[in-house]
Design an enzyme around this catalytic site. Sequence first.
Site, mmCIF file in Angstrom:
data_model
loop_
_atom_site.group_PDB
_atom_site.id
_atom_site.type_symbol
_atom_site.label_atom_id
_atom_site.label_comp_id
_atom_site.label_asym_id
_atom_site.label_seq_id
_atom_site.Cartn_x
_atom_site.Cartn_y
_atom_site.Cartn_z
ATOM 1 N N ARG A 1 -5.796 0.738 45.505
ATOM 2 C CA ARG A 1 -6.456 -0.163 44.457
ATOM 3 C C ARG A 1 -5.358 0.068 43.191
ATOM 4 N NH1 ARG A 1 -8.832 2.027 41.477
ATOM 5 N NH2 ARG A 1 -8.494 -0.027 39.409
ATOM 6 N N GLY A 2 -5.559 -1.282 42.190
ATOM 7 C CA GLY A 2 -4.645 -1.306 40.585
ATOM 8 C C GLY A 2 -3.426 -1.122 40.455
ATOM 9 N N ALA A 3 -3.435 -2.123 39.645
ATOM 10 C CA ALA A 3 -1.526 -2.264 39.947
ATOM 11 C C ALA A 3 -0.595 -1.810 39.798
ATOM 12 C CB ALA A 3 -1.412 -3.189 38.499
ATOM 13 N N ARG B 1 -2.019 -8.841 48.406
ATOM 14 C CA ARG B 1 -3.282 -9.481 47.075
ATOM 15 C C ARG B 1 -2.051 -9.870 46.349
ATOM 16 N NH1 ARG B 1 -6.745 -4.765 44.462
ATOM 17 N NH2 ARG B 1 -7.954 -7.011 44.080
ATOM 18 N N GLN C 1 -15.456 -0.844 39.902
ATOM 19 C CA GLN C 1 -14.817 -0.029 40.208
ATOM 20 C C GLN C 1 -14.628 1.041 38.478
ATOM 21 O OE1 GLN C 1 -14.378 -3.189 40.503
ATOM 22 N NE2 GLN C 1 -12.045 -3.669 42.130
ATOM 23 N N ASP D 1 -3.225 -6.693 35.009
ATOM 24 C CA ASP D 1 -2.698 -6.614 37.081
ATOM 25 C C ASP D 1 -0.941 -7.545 36.029
ATOM 26 O OD1 ASP D 1 -5.876 -6.231 37.367
ATOM 27 O OD2 ASP D 1 -3.983 -5.575 38.912
ATOM 28 N N ASN E 1 -6.200 -9.690 34.111
ATOM 29 C CA ASN E 1 -6.986 -8.009 34.348
ATOM 30 C C ASN E 1 -8.428 -8.256 35.235
ATOM 31 O OD1 ASN E 1 -6.740 -5.451 34.675
ATOM 32 N ND2 ASN E 1 -8.534 -5.142 32.757
ATOM 33 N N LYS E 2 -8.461 -7.453 35.493
ATOM 34 C CA LYS E 2 -10.338 -7.899 35.935
ATOM 35 C C LYS E 2 -11.350 -8.352 36.122
ATOM 36 C CE LYS E 2 -10.884 -5.994 39.607
ATOM 37 N NZ LYS E 2 -11.038 -6.612 40.455
HETATM 38 O O1 MRU Z 1 -8.849 -5.413 42.055
HETATM 39 P P1 MRU Z 1 -8.661 -3.913 41.376
HETATM 40 O O2 MRU Z 1 -9.706 -2.498 41.537
HETATM 41 O O3 MRU Z 1 -7.624 -4.111 42.239
HETATM 42 O O4 MRU Z 1 -8.483 -4.818 39.818
HETATM 43 C C1 MRU Z 1 -7.556 -3.708 38.598
HETATM 44 C C2 MRU Z 1 -7.433 -3.716 37.612
HETATM 45 O O5 MRU Z 1 -7.560 -5.167 37.384
HETATM 46 C C3 MRU Z 1 -7.014 -2.812 36.723
HETATM 47 O O6 MRU Z 1 -7.576 -3.010 35.677
HETATM 48 C C4 MRU Z 1 -5.974 -3.193 36.478
HETATM 49 O O7 MRU Z 1 -4.963 -3.163 38.018
HETATM 50 C C5 MRU Z 1 -4.933 -1.877 35.100
HETATM 51 S S1 MRU Z 1 -4.890 -0.431 36.165
HETATM 52 C C6 MRU Z 1 -4.129 0.607 35.727
#
Ligand code: MRU
Length: 328
Positions: free
Chosen positions: A47-49, A81, A184, A225, A235-236
């Site tokens: 996970r994470g962009a 996703r 997270q 994201d 973002n999250k």
């Molecule tokens: O649902 P996730 O855990 O994939 O969401 C991740 C985030 O929102 C992060 O803040 C974003 O991807 C930046 S990661 C460097």
Amino acid sequence: MDSVRTIDWVDGAVEIIDQTALPDEVRVLRLSTVDGLVDAIRRLAVRGAPALGVAGALGVALAVREYPDPAPAIEAVRTARPTAVNLARGVDRAAARISAGPDAVLAEALRVRDEEIASSAAQGRAGADLVTMLCGGAPRLLTHCNTGALAAVVGGTALAVVAELHRRGALAGVVASETRPLLQGARLTAWELRQLGVPFRVAVDSVGPFLMARGDIDAVIVGADRICANGDVVNKVGTYAHALGARRAGIPFLVVAPESTVDTGTPDGAAVQIEDRGRDEVLRFRGTRTAPDGVDAVNPAFDVTPYDLVTAIVTDRRVIRLDQGDRV
Ligand code: MRU
């Protein structure tokens, strides 16, 4: 963490650190099929962009090895996703090399990986310079979700800035908001900050604006994201509340992301598909129901922070001062 890659191509398969097992166990998952990779993406095992961008590109490398007609498998990876633009971008970059053969696809996927590694280091340096300029030599930062090596390949985005500030001796400490519902922040960011030796505390998401209001936080620093053409930051979920808190408290709200997260093809946050992860993540905790039986929940996994709440966006190539009229 810098020596261990969150995601990589190893002997003909994708290997990831299984983020669902952290912080209890560092478990490596070996994914040799597209189905396995798609499942890992959906479960947030990876996970994470930036990490999703690499997963997407490596997924195409798997697909062209596994299927004579890889198109349906590639589409499954691309849509696993919807919100982080990096996933579709990584897929599209690798898929553009299909006519040149599987080795060319893999080479492009590895380039995506290597670019993210270099990008993290550049974001760390540029972001640390900006934080010091805005907040002085011992800032207290608040961060949300996980933006460290686990969200990329090594290093990360906002957490790469935190790590760089700590290396420079220019950081007082960090508050990591826990990041309901999948934690997270409490599980992954806390695990990474401890490894980095950064002084930190975990807080519930909702206390962020109050900590800012009473003067405990000097700046908020988050990842993204998707960054839209007008500067809106997706973002999250929970990020928007921190941005509102930062504005009210008069402190900087900083976004750190690779250029691969900047999507000038999307005009604004309203045009972004926000992933809805369904009721169970909200109504249950580690398998145990926490709300009355039969109730419903709303669970958008991301939110949109409007561009006018963002002080600056730091990428690997640019510092975009939205507060000074810069444009994405
Ligand atoms: O649902 P996730 O855990 O994939 O969401 C991740 C985030 O929102 C992060 O803040 C974003 O991807 C930046 S990661 C460097």
